[in-house]
Design an enzyme around this catalytic site. Structure first.
Site, PDB file in Angstrom:
ATOM      1  N   HIS A   5     -24.481  23.310  41.709  1.00 31.17           N
ATOM      2  CA  HIS A   5     -23.957  24.422  42.513  1.00 31.17           C
ATOM      3  C   HIS A   5     -25.037  25.389  42.993  1.00 31.17           C
ATOM      4  O   HIS A   5     -24.721  26.315  43.757  1.00 31.17           O
ATOM      5  CB  HIS A   5     -22.922  25.210  41.702  1.00 31.17           C
ATOM      6  CG  HIS A   5     -21.702  24.425  41.350  1.00 31.17           C
ATOM      7  ND1 HIS A   5     -20.651  24.245  42.215  1.00 31.17           N
ATOM      8  CD2 HIS A   5     -21.375  23.757  40.215  1.00 31.17           C
ATOM      9  CE1 HIS A   5     -19.715  23.509  41.637  1.00 31.17           C
ATOM     10  NE2 HIS A   5     -20.134  23.189  40.426  1.00 31.17           N
TER      11      HIS A   5
ATOM     12  N   HIS B   6     -11.187  18.823  35.763  1.00 30.21           N
ATOM     13  CA  HIS B   6     -10.370  20.040  35.717  1.00 30.21           C
ATOM     14  C   HIS B   6      -8.901  19.628  35.757  1.00 30.21           C
ATOM     15  O   HIS B   6      -8.129  20.078  36.599  1.00 30.21           O
ATOM     16  CB  HIS B   6     -10.730  20.980  36.867  1.00 30.21           C
ATOM     17  CG  HIS B   6     -12.055  21.649  36.699  1.00 30.21           C
ATOM     18  ND1 HIS B   6     -12.233  22.789  35.946  1.00 30.21           N
ATOM     19  CD2 HIS B   6     -13.288  21.303  37.164  1.00 30.21           C
ATOM     20  CE1 HIS B   6     -13.511  23.133  35.960  1.00 30.21           C
ATOM     21  NE2 HIS B   6     -14.178  22.248  36.682  1.00 30.21           N
TER      22      HIS B   6
ATOM     23  N   HIS C 191     -17.762  16.058  34.548  1.00 29.56           N
ATOM     24  CA  HIS C 191     -18.219  16.588  33.253  1.00 29.56           C
ATOM     25  C   HIS C 191     -17.235  16.251  32.125  1.00 29.56           C
ATOM     26  O   HIS C 191     -16.481  17.098  31.651  1.00 29.56           O
ATOM     27  CB  HIS C 191     -18.559  18.074  33.284  1.00 29.56           C
ATOM     28  CG  HIS C 191     -17.638  18.987  34.035  1.00 29.56           C
ATOM     29  ND1 HIS C 191     -16.276  19.045  33.800  1.00 29.56           N
ATOM     30  CD2 HIS C 191     -17.882  19.897  35.012  1.00 29.56           C
ATOM     31  CE1 HIS C 191     -15.737  19.949  34.582  1.00 29.56           C
ATOM     32  NE2 HIS C 191     -16.682  20.478  35.328  1.00 29.56           N
TER      33      HIS C 191
ATOM     34  N   ARG D 111      -2.534  10.697  19.029  1.00 30.22           N
ATOM     35  CA  ARG D 111      -1.229  10.296  19.565  1.00 30.22           C
ATOM     36  C   ARG D 111      -1.177  10.454  21.085  1.00 30.22           C
ATOM     37  O   ARG D 111      -0.464   9.703  21.750  1.00 30.22           O
ATOM     38  CB  ARG D 111      -0.103  11.113  18.925  1.00 30.22           C
ATOM     39  CG  ARG D 111       0.121  10.819  17.453  1.00 30.22           C
ATOM     40  CD  ARG D 111       1.423  11.413  16.955  1.00 30.22           C
ATOM     41  NE  ARG D 111       1.607  11.162  15.533  1.00 30.22           N
ATOM     42  CZ  ARG D 111       1.218  11.979  14.573  1.00 30.22           C
ATOM     43  NH1 ARG D 111       0.612  13.124  14.887  1.00 30.22           N
ATOM     44  NH2 ARG D 111       1.420  11.684  13.307  1.00 30.22           N
TER      45      ARG D 111
ATOM     46  N   HIS E 109     -22.496  22.634  26.429  1.00 24.86           N
ATOM     47  CA  HIS E 109     -21.268  21.989  26.892  1.00 24.86           C
ATOM     48  C   HIS E 109     -20.797  20.865  25.977  1.00 24.86           C
ATOM     49  O   HIS E 109     -19.601  20.565  25.933  1.00 24.86           O
ATOM     50  CB  HIS E 109     -21.473  21.424  28.308  1.00 24.86           C
ATOM     51  CG  HIS E 109     -21.400  22.454  29.383  1.00 24.86           C
ATOM     52  ND1 HIS E 109     -22.452  23.297  29.665  1.00 24.86           N
ATOM     53  CD2 HIS E 109     -20.401  22.774  30.245  1.00 24.86           C
ATOM     54  CE1 HIS E 109     -22.103  24.091  30.661  1.00 24.86           C
ATOM     55  NE2 HIS E 109     -20.867  23.805  31.022  1.00 24.86           N
TER      56      HIS E 109
ATOM     57  N   ASP F 264     -24.535  20.607  36.710  1.00 24.12           N
ATOM     58  CA  ASP F 264     -23.460  21.573  36.989  1.00 24.12           C
ATOM     59  C   ASP F 264     -24.072  22.968  37.084  1.00 24.12           C
ATOM     60  O   ASP F 264     -23.466  23.966  36.695  1.00 24.12           O
ATOM     61  CB  ASP F 264     -22.372  21.514  35.913  1.00 24.12           C
ATOM     62  CG  ASP F 264     -21.088  22.245  36.319  1.00 24.12           C
ATOM     63  OD1 ASP F 264     -20.914  22.521  37.527  1.00 24.12           O
ATOM     64  OD2 ASP F 264     -20.266  22.554  35.435  1.00 24.12           O
TER      65      ASP F 264
ATOM     66  N   GLY G 122     -20.228  26.827  34.576  1.00 28.35           N
ATOM     67  CA  GLY G 122     -21.357  26.004  34.972  1.00 28.35           C
ATOM     68  C   GLY G 122     -22.469  26.125  33.943  1.00 28.35           C
ATOM     69  O   GLY G 122     -22.245  26.490  32.786  1.00 28.35           O
TER      70      GLY G 122
END
Length: 378
Positions: free
Chosen positions: A59, A189, A210, A221, A245, A268, A304
């Protein structure tokens, strides 16, 4: 710069393995064949020579945003990452109004056509409000195929990837649309179930944005998207290897299960990459960077990263103890293949762009060459 030069003495990571005391010839902007006698030589003894890094999810950097900056701002970000070994990169946007994003697509496409960027990645607005991370919830939308097509048209053939939540209304149809147009459909996302993720992969999704971040956790489950994305041979998983992350065990799980052929290291990165702590903006949201970790001012979500790929490489080699050949696949070869650029970049082979990174024995960055010119002299 001389028309020809020889980089000699390094441990060279080739597609076939590591060549000890290797010799790589550079002819103009390309990797050449055999060098003639008397060609200038650079002694890289005691170093590694690897292909330039390829970042498919980025970005910004150097204080500049790919989502909102001017052309000079974008180039500042690009040059910042060049200095850290990333010789090829895609500009990633964040969620915004559709009119803004289509305008931005047209603007960024000009920089792609000039050769400064390798393409555009739209991360949002077609993502789940449950897993929005550092995206503005007010601007999120369902992935209407007509609006997805509008973004692709605005990008004039330079769109490389769209991250979306396939469980949303229009999600599966949008995945099919992207696949039909040769654009990567990336699952991310997302609040999708295991079954919905399998359906999205069957519809044409080929990348996990990511992996582990901004999606349901792996459950015994309800295995969710992580299990579906890891198990399918058609999917490449992005990993942010910054120590924030991902826990090292999560990275090891991904590498062990997907294998080196299906991992792509990404940054990212946001504006602060290569720039420092402070307060920044990611789209309309305020981000505070402290000790290199970016979080939203409101809510505290990770926003990010400030990662550069030389740091990701060094961490993979020293902390994660991955084989160097596997790191090169994840940081150069695989993303180049996914972006359709493997005929030009991603490996050290005659005829490809002379995009090369020199690393010390301890894997710290020592030199960067892009298209035959030193960005960082060794």
């Amino acid at each position: 710069m001389a028309d020809r030069m020889v980089l000699a003495g390094a441990r060279v990571v080739l597609p076939t393995g590591v060549a000890e005391n290797g010799r790589v010839t550079v002819e103009g902007t390309r990797i050449g064949g055999h060098a003639p006698a008397g060609a200038p030589s650079v002694d890289l003894s005691g170093h590694w020579l690897v292909p330039g890094f390829v970042d498919m999810h980025n970005h910004g950097g150097g204080g500049a945003s790919f989502t909102s900056g001017t052309a000079e701002d974008v180039l500042t970000g690009v040059r910042t990452h060049h200095g850290h070994g990333t010789t090829t990169m895609v500009a990633s946007t964040v969620t915004g109004e559709m009119d803004f994003l289509t305008h931005r697509a047209g603007f960024l496409s000009e920089l792609v056509e000039q050769g400064d960027l390798a393409g555009i990645h739209f991360e949002g607005p077609f993502i789940s409000p449950c897993r929005k991370g550092a995206h503005s919830g007010e601007l999120l939308r369902d992935p209407d195929p007509a609006e997805v097509r509008k973004l692709l048209d605005a990008a004039r053939g330079t769109a490389k990837m769209v991250t979306l939540a396939p469980e949303l209304p229009g999600g599966m149809e949008s995945v099919r649309l992207l696949a039909e147009h040769g654009v990567i459909a990336a699952v991310g996302h997302t609040d999708a179930t295991y079954e919905q993720t399998v359906e999205a992969i069957d519809a044409g999704a080929t990348v996990a944005t990511h992996l582990f971040n901004a999606m349901p956790v792996l459950g015994h489950r309800a295995p969710g998207p992580i299990a579906a994305l890891l198990e399918d041979e058609r999917v490449t998983v992005e990993l942010i290897n910054d120590g924030t992350h991902l826990h090292p065990a999560a990275l090891e799980l991904a590498f062990r299960h997907a294998g080196a052929a299906r991992v792509a290291f990404i940054t990212d990165a946001m504006d602060a990459a290569g720039f420092g702590d402070g307060v920044y903006r990611l789209g309309p949201l305020a981000v505070e960077v402290s000790e290199g970790v970016a979080r939203l001012v409101e809510g505290g979500s990770i926003a990010g990263s400030t990662l550069t790929l030389d740091t990701a490489f060094r961490r993979a080699a020293t902390v994660d103890a991955l084989p160097v050949e596997d790191i090169v696949r994840a940081i150069s070869t695989n993303p180049a293949r996914l972006l359709g650029l493997h005929d030009r970049v991603g490996s050290i082979e005659a005829g490809k762009d002379a995009d090369l990174v020199v690393l010390g024995a301890d894997f710290t960055l020592r030199g960067v060459m892009r298209k035959g010119a030193w960005v960082v002299e060794p």
